[in-house]
Design an enzyme around this catalytic site. Structure first.
Site, PDB file in Angstrom:
ATOM      1  N   GLY A 147      24.047  33.340   7.369  1.00 39.37           N
ATOM      2  CA  GLY A 147      24.016  31.695   7.448  1.00 39.37           C
ATOM      3  C   GLY A 147      23.446  31.190   8.435  1.00 39.37           C
ATOM      4  O   GLY A 147      23.078  30.104   8.570  1.00 39.37           O
ATOM      5  N   GLY A 192      -3.338   9.963  -9.767  1.00 36.93           N
ATOM      6  CA  GLY A 192      -2.143   9.846  -9.077  1.00 36.93           C
ATOM      7  C   GLY A 192      -2.133  10.254  -7.495  1.00 36.93           C
ATOM      8  O   GLY A 192      -1.373   9.796  -6.616  1.00 36.93           O
ATOM      9  N   ALA A 193      -2.902  11.397  -7.255  1.00 41.28           N
ATOM     10  CA  ALA A 193      -3.245  11.772  -6.238  1.00 41.28           C
ATOM     11  C   ALA A 193      -3.786  10.729  -5.086  1.00 41.28           C
ATOM     12  O   ALA A 193      -3.309  10.833  -3.860  1.00 41.28           O
ATOM     13  CB  ALA A 193      -4.029  12.928  -6.008  1.00 41.28           C
TER      14      ALA A 193
END
Ligand code: HXC
Length: 545
Positions: free
Chosen positions: A199, A433-434
């Protein structure tokens, strides 16, 4: 001739032949408290036992204290908590009286500016994190947030100290909590110079930048042996969690160094671009590089075939003051390039599509990489320059199923959310969209320029005509189809493959002379410098994306 010297701890005289004629010195008796103080400090500062230090050196690693010396301005480091010890009574840990509990914490200057630093000492209990070790780091972080200065962690640790049980896990909890609370307020930098397992990897992952060194740094949640037991896969340390794995595949690591000194040099360079906290502007630097320097490379770009690949780094180098560009995440998602430059002396963050890799298309990793960088820039008052040459989103089942919609949305969100000055220059293609995503005007771009070579359209000519004229193309004779396609594509290009339709609608503020790009960008950033006073924006944090 013998000269009498005073031992710094005992106060006893010792003889040293200096060849000089001197009179014996009258010796002062060192008080017991002072003698004890000096003795404790000499021992504590020595770190682990000599054989552990030798083992550290044999691995080609510096000691925790040497690392701090490399990182900080000479003589500037002030330690706190040198005398703290573990309170764990199990496994005889307390009786070992390990001063500092395996981590050095304190404050130093880097390039003349203060920073909080902790450096884990692998020569003491493997640098493992017990509760006192964690408390020291947590206290340092609290002080850094109050003082509004960066925190730099040097990690070299076996992870949670097994002998301290849940206390060491809780220790990580207090660090993760502070990493998150400090995110976006002060810069946080993690330097991995040894193992970082279990962790423990999540503290670096919560910070803004992760540095690793080739052959020395390893990060993984479960090591090779656990991987083998759980999945049957055989993998070595380097392949599983070495620097290049995290720099190129997982994206955990932002900078890879060839050695420890190289790593500290890079950290210092990075810090020269960052403010001390979100309440400051990044440090400006005077430059002799003229704002009017002409960029002939961009004139050449107007001549090349729109599909021809090139490395956008060349354009960034030409635009930047003194041709200096500090690239971040160089080996990850190379279809987008991000990093720091100065323009007219002011720090600017660059986001640029890179046609040399995947034609510069946006994909999942590019969206994540750019979105997180934009959020960092916004937190630390660093204006954004976007260089656009993007054919669209990378198509495919893997991208769709991997969540390009979800990841791509992060890029839109980050740009729209950012309130720092945003200047965009469309170099060549900006499709669909880019085009919108890459800091277009209606997504909140403050000043949007394009070169005359820009093509701004819903899609490229070939794709568009197949949809618009599918019936005509199907009905044409086989031998005439290609000629028809070429004619239709030319008509489409004449209308859309230029910046003029977009400029006529105001979505591009100006089509600029390519050679003047540097002066136009510097002018735009100067104009926008007062757009937002530092510290005025809402604090958002730099969530790992
Ligand atoms: C206590 C540890 C330790 C640990 C190493 N040491 N890791 N002591 N707790 N986690 C001690 C060793 O016992 C040894 O002590 C000394 O450090 C040096 O370790 P070596 O094994 O001799 O060194 P090396 O061969 O270089 O191997 C380094 C290592 C290995 C790869 C890191 O020690 C190792 O695998 N350690 C465990 C790593 C791990 O699984 N950690 C995850 C713990 S769980 P002596 O006295 O012999 O010198 C975790 C969860 C956190 O971290 C969760 C947070 C939410």
């Amino acid at each position: 001739m013998a000269d009498l010297m005073e031992d710094p701890i005992t106060g006893a005289a010792s003889a040293q032949d200096t060849g000089k004629k001197t009179h014996p010195k009258k010796l002062r008796v060192v008080p017991e408290s002072l003698r004890k103080f000096r003795e404790i400090h000499v021992l504590a500062e020595a770190g682990g036992p000599p054989e552990k230090i030798a083992a550290q050196k044999a691995k080609g690693k510096l000691t925790a204290r040497e690392r701090i010396a490399y990182l900080t301005d000479e003589g500037s480091f002030q330690e706190i908590g040198l005398l703290m010890e573990s309170r764990c009574t199990d496994f005889g840990i307390k009786d070992k009286h390990i001063k500092g509990d395996g981590v050095i914490t304190g404050f130093g200057r880097i390039g003349g500016r203060p920073a909080a630093i902790f450096s884990e000492d692998f020569t003491q209990l493997g640098g493992s994190l017990g509760r006192t070790h964690a408390d020291k780091i947590a206290k340092l972080m609290d002080m850094a947030v109050d003082a509004r200065i960066p925190v730099i962690g040097i990690l070299d640790s076996g992870g949670a100290r097994i002998q301290e049980g849940v206390d060491s896990l809780d220790g990580y909890g207090e660090i993760f909590y502070r990493n998150t609370k400090a995110s976006g307020i002060i810069p946080q930098i993690s330097i991995i110079l040894g193992p970082c397992a279990g962790g423990a990897v999540y503290s670096p992952a919560l910070t803004d930048f992760v540095f690793m060194a080739k052959g020395l740094s390893h990060m993984f949640v479960t090591g090779p042996e656990v991987v083998k037991a759980a999945t049957g896969e055989e993998v070595d340390f380097e392949t599983l969690g070495g620097s290049m794995t995290h720099a190129s595949k997982s994206g955990v690591c932002h900078f890879v160094a060839n050695s420890e000194p190289d790593c500290f040099r890079q950290v210092k360079e990075l810090m020269s671009f960052l403010p001390q906290s979100r309440f400051e502007n990044p440090p400006a630097q005077e430059t002799k590089d003229s704002a009017d320097r002409r960029i002939s490379l961009l004139e050449k770009l107007c001549e090349v075939d729109p599909r021809k690949p090139y490395r956008v780094n060349h354009i960034i180098w030409w635009l930047a003051d003194d041709h200096k560009f500090m690239e971040v995440h160089h080996d990850f998602a190379r279809n987008i390039v991000v990093g720091f430059i100065r323009l007219g002396g002011q720090v600017v963050g660059v986001i640029a599509n890179n046609p040399a890799h995947m034609a510069g298309a946006l994909d999942i990793n590019a969206s994540d990489k750019a979105a997180r960088f934009i959020r960092l820039l916004n937190n630390f008052n660093i204006p954004i320059l976007t260089l656009v040459d993007v054919p669209g989103y990378w198509p495919g089942v893997a991208q769709e199923h991997g969540g390009i919609i979800r990841h791509g949305a992060k890029l839109l969100y980050a740009y729209a959310e950012a309130t720092v000055p945003k200047v965009t220059l469309v170099l060549r293609k900006a499709y669909g969209g880019a085009y919108i995503a890459m800091s277009s005007k209606l997504m909140g771009g403050d000043m949007n320029f394009s070169l005359p070579s820009a093509e701004i359209a819903v899609m490229g000519p070939r794709g568009a005509i197949e949809i618009l004229y599918s019936r005509q193309i199907k009905e044409a004779k086989e031998e005439e189809r290609e000629a028809l396609r070429a004619k239709l594509a030319k008509e489409y290009s004449d209308k859309f493959a230029s910046p003029y339709q977009t400029a006529s609608h105001g979505s591009i503020d100006e089509v600029i002379e390519p050679s003047q790009a540097r002066s136009r960008l510097i002018g735009a950033f100067r104009l926008l410098a007062g757009k937002r006073r530092p510290g005025e924006h809402a604090h958002t944090g730099n969530i790992p994306l």
